[in-house]
Design an enzyme around this catalytic site. Structure first.
Site, PDB file in Angstrom:
ATOM      1  N   LYS A 237       3.435   5.430   4.376  1.00  0.00           N
ATOM      2  CA  LYS A 237       2.212   4.593   4.287  1.00  0.00           C
ATOM      3  C   LYS A 237       2.077   3.697   5.598  1.00  0.00           C
ATOM      4  O   LYS A 237       0.986   3.597   6.147  1.00  0.00           O
ATOM      5  CB  LYS A 237       2.393   3.583   2.951  1.00  0.00           C
ATOM      6  CG  LYS A 237       2.260   4.347   1.806  1.00  0.00           C
ATOM      7  CD  LYS A 237       2.801   3.511   0.481  1.00  0.00           C
ATOM      8  CE  LYS A 237       2.887   4.654  -0.739  1.00  0.00           C
ATOM      9  NZ  LYS A 237       3.082   4.081  -1.941  1.00  0.00           N
TER      10      LYS A 237
ATOM     11  N   GLN B 102       6.057  -1.446  -3.888  1.00  0.00           N
ATOM     12  CA  GLN B 102       6.630  -0.229  -4.074  1.00  0.00           C
ATOM     13  C   GLN B 102       7.338  -0.199  -5.525  1.00  0.00           C
ATOM     14  O   GLN B 102       8.182  -1.033  -5.587  1.00  0.00           O
ATOM     15  CB  GLN B 102       7.623   0.415  -2.929  1.00  0.00           C
ATOM     16  CG  GLN B 102       7.743   2.024  -3.290  1.00  0.00           C
ATOM     17  CD  GLN B 102       6.386   3.055  -3.290  1.00  0.00           C
ATOM     18  OE1 GLN B 102       5.556   2.606  -2.316  1.00  0.00           O
ATOM     19  NE2 GLN B 102       6.577   4.187  -4.028  1.00  0.00           N
TER      20      GLN B 102
ATOM     21  N   ASP C 116      -3.352  -1.400  -4.486  1.00  0.00           N
ATOM     22  CA  ASP C 116      -2.725  -0.384  -5.344  1.00  0.00           C
ATOM     23  C   ASP C 116      -3.665  -0.517  -6.835  1.00  0.00           C
ATOM     24  O   ASP C 116      -3.460   0.535  -7.423  1.00  0.00           O
ATOM     25  CB  ASP C 116      -1.462  -0.860  -5.743  1.00  0.00           C
ATOM     26  CG  ASP C 116      -0.189   0.186  -5.171  1.00  0.00           C
ATOM     27  OD1 ASP C 116      -0.542   1.203  -5.071  1.00  0.00           O
ATOM     28  OD2 ASP C 116       0.665  -0.398  -4.954  1.00  0.00           O
TER      29      ASP C 116
END
Ligand code: GUN
Length: 292
Positions: free
Chosen positions: A54, A98, A121
């Protein structure tokens, strides 16, 4: 092989090129660099790989990235303090924690703390809640499910009115994918470990999204002729011919299913690259929202 291969790598590259072009225009206009902050707790090898990819993607697209690596035994209070500081940091546009977090941490509290305008997200309860309700628009849609829908649209597969079957009901993929399909007027069946007669249910699918985390579970004779099969699985399978001793395979038995399906994503090179491309799109969108 009867199925058309859905080239997620090439489609993701197109999305990334589009994002990079807008980022370059912003820079020329003296606007800020869209910047993503990633937070990794602990040392899970898979999570570390994802977070690294990422950050690398941000760099490749001319965007900024800041990585926070925290020890596995960090306290809830310390993690929350970091999230609050990232919410307040004007140089950070998107925040990605994450998942999964180590089990002593309260994931729900962490996700609800992320400012909705930085929730790239799409996991904050407000974004997910809006996705679940008619006539409401989330600011951000979760990246992997959004990538699956993008692939279907790109291949010209009709979602409206289709029988869509989603294997798996995770917060990250299965549930938001189902909500997105409903919002696009598909008739959706969500399957999970307690579903009865799974092959029969899957046989009804015009569109199948497999996100159940079981190596090559979906067999060729489960598939309706011509169906579109999107394989989100990323499982390692022992393979003595590889230097590493294993290879990456999906939740779908590719060799069998490609003979029956109309469209299929490979693993790797299908959904995986789309997740990062959608994250880059969301991070650019976050910067644009915060410009205003
Ligand atoms: N873990 C697996 N997929 C994802 C994702 O898309 N976002 C985050 N934050 N964690 C993940």
């Amino acid at each position: 092989m009867t199925a058309k291969l859905i080239d997620g790598k090439a489609i993701a590259q197109e999305v990334r090129d589009g994002v990079a072009a807008v980022v370059a225009k912003r820079a020329a206009a003296g606007k800020s660099k869209p910047t993503l902050a990633t937070v990794l707790v602990g040392d899970r090898v898979d999570s570390a790989t994802y977070v690294k990819s990422k950050g690398k993607a941000c760099e490749e697209l001319g965007m900024g990235s800041v990585s926070h690596y925290l020890p596995a035994d960090i306290s809830q209070a310390e993690l929350e303090k970091l999230i609050k500081s990232l919410n307040d940091d004007k140089t950070v546009n998107g925040i990605l924690v994450q998942l999964p977090l180590p089990s002593h941490l309260n994931e729900e509290r962490v996700l609800q703390l992320i400012s909705i305008e930085k929730d790239v997200d799409g996991f904050s309860p407000i974004n997910i809640g809006r996705l679940a309700q008619k006539g409401r628009e989330p600011l951000f849609v979760p990246c992997t499910p959004n990538g699956c829908i993008y692939l279907l649209d790109k291949m010209g597969i009709q979602i409206e009115g289709a029988n869509a079957v989603v294997l798996g009901r995770s917060n990250i993929v299965g549930m938001p994918a189902s909500l997105l399909l409903v919002s696009r007027n598909a008739t959706v069946t969500i399957c999970h470990s307690r579903t009865k007669n799974l092959p029969d249910v899957v046989r009804q699918a015009d569109i199948l999204i497999a996100a159940i985390g079981k190596t090559e579970m979906v067999r060729g004779d489960w598939i309706k002729t011509g169906a579109a099969v999107i394989d989100v699985g990323m499982n390692s399978k022992p393979d003595a011919t590889k230097k590493s001793g294993y290879r990456l395979v999906g939740d779908v038995n590719f060799e069998e299913v490609k003979e029956v399906a109309g469209f299929i994503t490979p693993v790797p090179g299908g959904v995986g690259p789309m997740t990062i491309a959608m994250l880059m799109k969301n991070t650019l969108r976050a910067a644009e929202i915060q410009d205003k």
